[in-house]
Design a protein around this motif. Structure first.
Motif, PDB file in Angstrom:
ATOM      1  N   VAL A 136       0.841  -1.199   0.000  1.00 38.18           N
ATOM      2  CA  VAL A 136       0.000   0.000   0.000  1.00 38.18           C
ATOM      3  C   VAL A 136       0.877   1.250   0.000  1.00 38.18           C
ATOM      4  N   ASP A 138      -6.708  -1.910   5.251  1.00 39.52           N
ATOM      5  CA  ASP A 138      -6.099  -1.870   3.921  1.00 39.52           C
ATOM      6  C   ASP A 138      -4.673  -2.370   4.057  1.00 39.52           C
ATOM      7  N   ASP A 141      -1.632  -4.898   3.207  1.00 41.77           N
ATOM      8  CA  ASP A 141      -1.102  -5.667   2.081  1.00 41.77           C
ATOM      9  C   ASP A 141       0.406  -5.754   2.246  1.00 41.77           C
ATOM     10  N   PRO A 164      -8.361  -6.020   2.382  1.00 40.32           N
ATOM     11  CA  PRO A 164      -8.535  -4.841   1.532  1.00 40.32           C
ATOM     12  C   PRO A 164      -9.007  -3.594   2.276  1.00 40.32           C
ATOM     13  N   GLY A 165      -9.564  -3.761   3.483  1.00 42.33           N
ATOM     14  CA  GLY A 165     -10.124  -2.604   4.167  1.00 42.33           C
ATOM     15  C   GLY A 165     -11.404  -2.146   3.499  1.00 42.33           C
ATOM     16  N   GLU A 169     -12.504   0.748   2.113  1.00 41.94           N
ATOM     17  CA  GLU A 169     -12.499   1.559   0.893  1.00 41.94           C
ATOM     18  C   GLU A 169     -12.161   0.728  -0.333  1.00 41.94           C
ATOM     19  N   ARG A 170     -11.102  -0.078  -0.233  1.00 42.62           N
ATOM     20  CA  ARG A 170     -10.726  -0.894  -1.390  1.00 42.62           C
ATOM     21  C   ARG A 170     -11.757  -1.994  -1.636  1.00 42.62           C
ATOM     22  N   CYS A 171     -12.313  -2.559  -0.566  1.00 38.92           N
ATOM     23  CA  CYS A 171     -13.311  -3.621  -0.706  1.00 38.92           C
ATOM     24  C   CYS A 171     -14.532  -3.108  -1.470  1.00 38.92           C
ATOM     25  N   TRP A 178     -14.729  -7.254   3.758  1.00 41.00           N
ATOM     26  CA  TRP A 178     -13.402  -7.069   4.359  1.00 41.00           C
ATOM     27  C   TRP A 178     -13.382  -7.408   5.845  1.00 41.00           C
TER      28      TRP A 178
END
Length: 279
Positions: A173, A194, A196, A231-232, A234-236, A247
């Motif tokens: 990230v 998020d 990674d 992914p958290g 926002e990304r999910c 997530w």
């Protein structure tokens, strides 16, 4: 033990089960004896062979991890059809072996001859996943690989991963390397969502994933590294094959070889294994 169309169901004598799909050589489910489902599988996942990978379970990442190379993201093994080699029930376990060989589709983007075998063994409260690769060509090849295990969780804030202290990791990230100083990784901490990270040099040290009273020990052989991913929110929300709240119900802890690609000369073999045990 049954095989229906593209789905293979393994049932050990003690009641432990695992379900696999020939689409992508994909482990879909693991339910230990007397315990609930341990893997997360997205209810929005697509099952389009050759096009879209299944979201959740244990995707096979081969021959490229993520976008670290010229191939499609995470390679092609997770989207191609595999063949069932064998399945059997032993005195205390159930086992299935799947195979993927090179073909026109793989050689068009990766000009190597290979044979992959994926073996899944379930028994009691343990699951063993073994990925083997043979270079069946006459030239050297190299690859990166991972078993992209999605663990199901009930409350991400209550989850920790122990065993990573002292390891260097690459934060995908932030695009930066760092050192894991604490012995415990609190995945639900503010600012850690998020998540990674590629942890290098894990090798055979055991990892302990704890959620309240539930503990899963993860051990690996043949894989040098490990990936921890979530992914958290926002990304999910941007993932079409995940529900917005997905997530919070999963954490990926993956056996991987990324930092140093595996090199095989003609005729050589490599074997990597990830073993999970519910305590």
């Amino acid at each position: 033990m049954t095989a229906t169309n593209d789905v293979i169901r393994l049932t050990a004598p003690d009641g432990a089960t695992a379900t696999m799909s020939l689409n992508g050589g994909h482990l879909l489910s693991w339910q230990p004896a007397g315990a609930p489902e341990q893997l997360y599988l997205s209810p929005r996942s697509e099952y389009a062979s050759g096009k879209k990978a299944i979201r959740g379970g244990v995707p096979v990442i081969f021959p490229q991890f993520s976008d670290r190379g010229p191939l499609p993201r995470h390679g092609f093994a997770r989207t191609l059809p595999w063949e069932l080699v064998s399945q059997e029930q032993g005195q205390d376990d159930a086992l299935a072996v799947l195979r993927l060989r090179d073909g026109d589709a793989t050689r068009a983007i990766w000009p190597h001859a290979f044979e992959l075998e994926l073996s899944v063994r379930v028994s009691g409260r343990s699951l063993d996943i073994e990925l083997a690769c043979e270079n069946t060509g006459d030239a050297p090849l190299q690859f990166t690989a991972a078993l992209h295990t999605y663990l199901r969780v009930a409350d991400l804030d209550a989850v920790s991963v122990e065993g990573l202290a002292g390891l260097r990791y690459f934060d995908s990230v932030k695009q930066a390397e760092a050192l894991q100083r604490m012995d415990l990784l609190l995945t639900g901490e503010k600012g850690v969502l998020d998540l990674d990270r590629i942890y290098f040099g894990v090798k055979e040290r055991p990892l302990l994933v704890t959620e309240d009273r539930r503990q899963v020990v993860i051990q690996q052989q043949g894989f040098d590294d490990a990936v921890v991913w979530n992914p958290g929110p926002e990304r999910c929300a941007k993932l079409a094959d995940m529900p917005p709240e997905g997530w919070s119900e999963m954490l990926c802890v993956e056996a991987a070889s990324i930092g140093r690609p595996i090199e095989l000369q003609a005729g050589e073999n490599w074997v990597g294994r990830q073993s999970l045990s519910l305590l």
